[in-house]
Design a protein around this motif. Structure first.
Motif, PDB file in Angstrom:
ATOM      1  N   CYS A  53       0.858  -1.188   0.000  1.00 53.18           N
ATOM      2  CA  CYS A  53       0.000   0.000   0.000  1.00 53.18           C
ATOM      3  C   CYS A  53       0.895   1.239   0.000  1.00 53.18           C
ATOM      4  O   CYS A  53       1.709   1.422   0.910  1.00 53.18           O
ATOM      5  CB  CYS A  53      -0.919   0.000   1.219  1.00 53.18           C
ATOM      6  SG  CYS A  53      -1.963   1.486   1.333  1.00 53.18           S
ATOM      7  N   TRP A  69      -6.011  -0.943   8.214  1.00 51.17           N
ATOM      8  CA  TRP A  69      -6.207  -2.078   7.323  1.00 51.17           C
ATOM      9  C   TRP A  69      -7.458  -2.830   7.782  1.00 51.17           C
ATOM     10  O   TRP A  69      -7.579  -3.176   8.955  1.00 51.17           O
ATOM     11  CB  TRP A  69      -5.007  -3.019   7.336  1.00 51.17           C
ATOM     12  CG  TRP A  69      -3.874  -2.597   6.433  1.00 51.17           C
ATOM     13  CD1 TRP A  69      -2.813  -1.822   6.757  1.00 51.17           C
ATOM     14  CD2 TRP A  69      -3.716  -2.954   5.058  1.00 51.17           C
ATOM     15  NE1 TRP A  69      -1.975  -1.650   5.680  1.00 51.17           N
ATOM     16  CE2 TRP A  69      -2.509  -2.334   4.612  1.00 51.17           C
ATOM     17  CE3 TRP A  69      -4.458  -3.699   4.151  1.00 51.17           C
ATOM     18  CZ2 TRP A  69      -2.045  -2.474   3.303  1.00 51.17           C
ATOM     19  CZ3 TRP A  69      -3.990  -3.836   2.853  1.00 51.17           C
ATOM     20  CH2 TRP A  69      -2.801  -3.235   2.437  1.00 51.17           C
ATOM     21  N   PRO A  79     -16.873  -5.552   6.451  1.00 48.93           N
ATOM     22  CA  PRO A  79     -15.429  -5.423   6.680  1.00 48.93           C
ATOM     23  C   PRO A  79     -15.146  -5.020   8.131  1.00 48.93           C
ATOM     24  O   PRO A  79     -15.908  -4.286   8.752  1.00 48.93           O
ATOM     25  CB  PRO A  79     -15.014  -4.323   5.703  1.00 48.93           C
ATOM     26  CG  PRO A  79     -16.110  -4.255   4.689  1.00 48.93           C
ATOM     27  CD  PRO A  79     -17.364  -4.614   5.420  1.00 48.93           C
ATOM     28  N   THR A 126     -10.954  -9.710   0.657  1.00 45.48           N
ATOM     29  CA  THR A 126     -10.568  -8.367   0.208  1.00 45.48           C
ATOM     30  C   THR A 126      -9.940  -7.594   1.370  1.00 45.48           C
ATOM     31  O   THR A 126     -10.556  -7.468   2.442  1.00 45.48           O
ATOM     32  CB  THR A 126     -11.787  -7.593  -0.322  1.00 45.48           C
ATOM     33  OG1 THR A 126     -12.375  -8.328  -1.393  1.00 45.48           O
ATOM     34  CG2 THR A 126     -11.370  -6.214  -0.831  1.00 45.48           C
ATOM     35  N   THR A 128      -8.426  -3.909   2.572  1.00 48.51           N
ATOM     36  CA  THR A 128      -8.560  -2.484   2.246  1.00 48.51           C
ATOM     37  C   THR A 128      -7.566  -1.670   3.071  1.00 48.51           C
ATOM     38  O   THR A 128      -7.491  -1.825   4.302  1.00 48.51           O
ATOM     39  CB  THR A 128      -9.979  -1.982   2.534  1.00 48.51           C
ATOM     40  OG1 THR A 128     -10.903  -2.755   1.758  1.00 48.51           O
ATOM     41  CG2 THR A 128     -10.124  -0.516   2.153  1.00 48.51           C
ATOM     42  N   CYS A 129      -6.805  -0.824   2.371  1.00 44.54           N
ATOM     43  CA  CYS A 129      -5.845   0.069   3.013  1.00 44.54           C
ATOM     44  C   CYS A 129      -6.413   1.492   2.975  1.00 44.54           C
ATOM     45  O   CYS A 129      -6.739   2.008   1.897  1.00 44.54           O
ATOM     46  CB  CYS A 129      -4.501   0.011   2.302  1.00 44.54           C
ATOM     47  SG  CYS A 129      -3.271   1.194   2.908  1.00 44.54           S
ATOM     48  N   ALA A 130      -6.539   2.139   4.154  1.00 43.67           N
ATOM     49  CA  ALA A 130      -7.066   3.504   4.263  1.00 43.67           C
ATOM     50  C   ALA A 130      -6.031   4.384   4.957  1.00 43.67           C
ATOM     51  O   ALA A 130      -5.575   4.046   6.061  1.00 43.67           O
ATOM     52  CB  ALA A 130      -8.377   3.507   5.029  1.00 43.67           C
ATOM     53  N   THR A 142      -8.545   5.405   0.095  1.00 46.64           N
ATOM     54  CA  THR A 142      -8.611   3.952   0.304  1.00 46.64           C
ATOM     55  C   THR A 142      -8.278   3.208  -0.989  1.00 46.64           C
ATOM     56  O   THR A 142      -8.415   3.740  -2.085  1.00 46.64           O
ATOM     57  CB  THR A 142     -10.011   3.520   0.777  1.00 46.64           C
ATOM     58  OG1 THR A 142     -10.969   3.891  -0.221  1.00 46.64           O
ATOM     59  CG2 THR A 142     -10.358   4.185   2.104  1.00 46.64           C
ATOM     60  N   SER A 143      -7.820   1.956  -0.819  1.00 47.70           N
ATOM     61  CA  SER A 143      -7.526   1.094  -1.959  1.00 47.70           C
ATOM     62  C   SER A 143      -7.761  -0.351  -1.539  1.00 47.70           C
ATOM     63  O   SER A 143      -7.553  -0.709  -0.364  1.00 47.70           O
ATOM     64  CB  SER A 143      -6.079   1.285  -2.427  1.00 47.70           C
ATOM     65  OG  SER A 143      -5.829   0.525  -3.592  1.00 47.70           O
ATOM     66  N   HIS A 144      -8.167  -1.191  -2.506  1.00 47.66           N
ATOM     67  CA  HIS A 144      -8.568  -2.564  -2.201  1.00 47.66           C
ATOM     68  C   HIS A 144      -7.664  -3.569  -2.922  1.00 47.66           C
ATOM     69  O   HIS A 144      -7.246  -3.360  -4.056  1.00 47.66           O
ATOM     70  CB  HIS A 144     -10.023  -2.812  -2.618  1.00 47.66           C
ATOM     71  CG  HIS A 144     -10.972  -1.775  -2.087  1.00 47.66           C
ATOM     72  ND1 HIS A 144     -11.458  -1.800  -0.800  1.00 47.66           N
ATOM     73  CD2 HIS A 144     -11.517  -0.674  -2.676  1.00 47.66           C
ATOM     74  CE1 HIS A 144     -12.263  -0.778  -0.622  1.00 47.66           C
ATOM     75  NE2 HIS A 144     -12.322  -0.075  -1.747  1.00 47.66           N
ATOM     76  N   THR A 145      -7.401  -4.702  -2.233  1.00 52.91           N
ATOM     77  CA  THR A 145      -6.613  -5.798  -2.798  1.00 52.91           C
ATOM     78  C   THR A 145      -7.329  -7.114  -2.509  1.00 52.91           C
ATOM     79  O   THR A 145      -7.670  -7.399  -1.346  1.00 52.91           O
ATOM     80  CB  THR A 145      -5.202  -5.851  -2.192  1.00 52.91           C
ATOM     81  OG1 THR A 145      -4.506  -4.644  -2.500  1.00 52.91           O
ATOM     82  CG2 THR A 145      -4.419  -7.033  -2.763  1.00 52.91           C
TER      83      THR A 145
END
Length: 254
Positions: A53, A69, A79, A126, A128-130, A142-145
């Motif tokens: 991230c 996270w 989540p 999934t 998620t990084c914020a 935020t971004s998702h993996t």
């Protein structure tokens, strides 16, 4: 004299104030932050997975910056946050990821990555990084993996290969050497088999009791007679009834 109307004066002041405020906000820079991470990650069971991230911000990271996270299972659901960073890392103390999360980030370099130790099939889902870095309040924080963990494929070790060589190739090589040895020595075996004669074999001339000069007559033993067939026995007794031509006539020792 007629006094100017007070309402017109108020209206002009309001318009000037409004123009001032619009110009002030238009000239001031808008703070924003952008967070990015890989869309998909694939790993095998038992691997250590790096959940990458990174972020870019118009403001320098300060002690107010925070990283969260969260995880959403593949089967669905709400989540939930399992890792938090604010000046220092706060890994999970209980739950699914307890003892398996390590902080790998460096806020000064715009890195907010973590690592997942000993990945399991239950970790599919999934992540998620914020990232928050006040006063940056706009952009994509935020971004998702999506992580996919698959069973580990067994690998062939060197020791396994050595065992296969010992139990397959070595016996095969030994058998090959034996066959080559038998192929290289047929003449010797043929000579041995030709030199061996059965006690009941009759050569030309011996059928009538005639032996070559200098040859000694072989006396028949009980064992020789025992090994004879019925036809050979009749022939043998017929020979005994015939007069012997030479002194080398075979006599029974029974």
């Amino acid at each position: 004299m007629r006094r100017p109307r007070q309402g017109n004066k108020v209206t002009v002041q309001n318009v000037v104030l409004l123009l001032y405020l619009v110009g002030l906000f238009a000239l001031s820079p808008v703070s924003s932050i952008t967070v990015s991470s890989p869309a998909e990650l694939h790993a095998s069971k038992g691997d250590t997975v790096t959940l990458s991230c990174t972020f870019t911000s118009t403001s320098r990271p300060t002690s107010k910056m925070t990283v969260n996270w969260s995880y959403r299972p593949q089967s669905g659901g709400t989540p939930w946050t399992f890792f938090h960073f604010s000046s220092k890392a706060f890994p999970p103390q209980d739950g699914q990821f307890a003892g398996r999360i390590r902080w790998q980030g460096s806020p000064a370099r715009g890195d907010a990555s973590i690592s997942l130790i000993n990945a399991t099939l239950n970790d599919n889902g999934t992540f998620t990084c914020a990232v928050r870095n006040p006063p940056d309040v706009h952009g994509s924080p935020t971004s998702h993996t999506v992580l996919t963990v698959s069973p580990k494929v067994p690998s062939i070790r060197f020791s396994d290969v050595a065992v296969l060589l010992a139990f397959i190739l070595l016996p095969s090589a030994l058998i090959t050497l034996i066959l080559i040895g038998r192929m290289l020595c047929p003449k010797k075996q043929h000579n041995q088999s030709k030199a061996y004669r059965s006690p009941i074999e009759v050569t030309e001339g011996e059928e009538y009791g005639v032996h070559p000069p200098g040859a000694k007559g072989k006396k028949a033993t009980c064992c020789d007679l025992y090994l004879m067939d019925s036809e050979d026995e009749d022939e043998y007794y017929n020979l005994q009834k015939r007069p012997s031509v030479e002194e080398g006539h075979v006599e029974s020792q029974c």
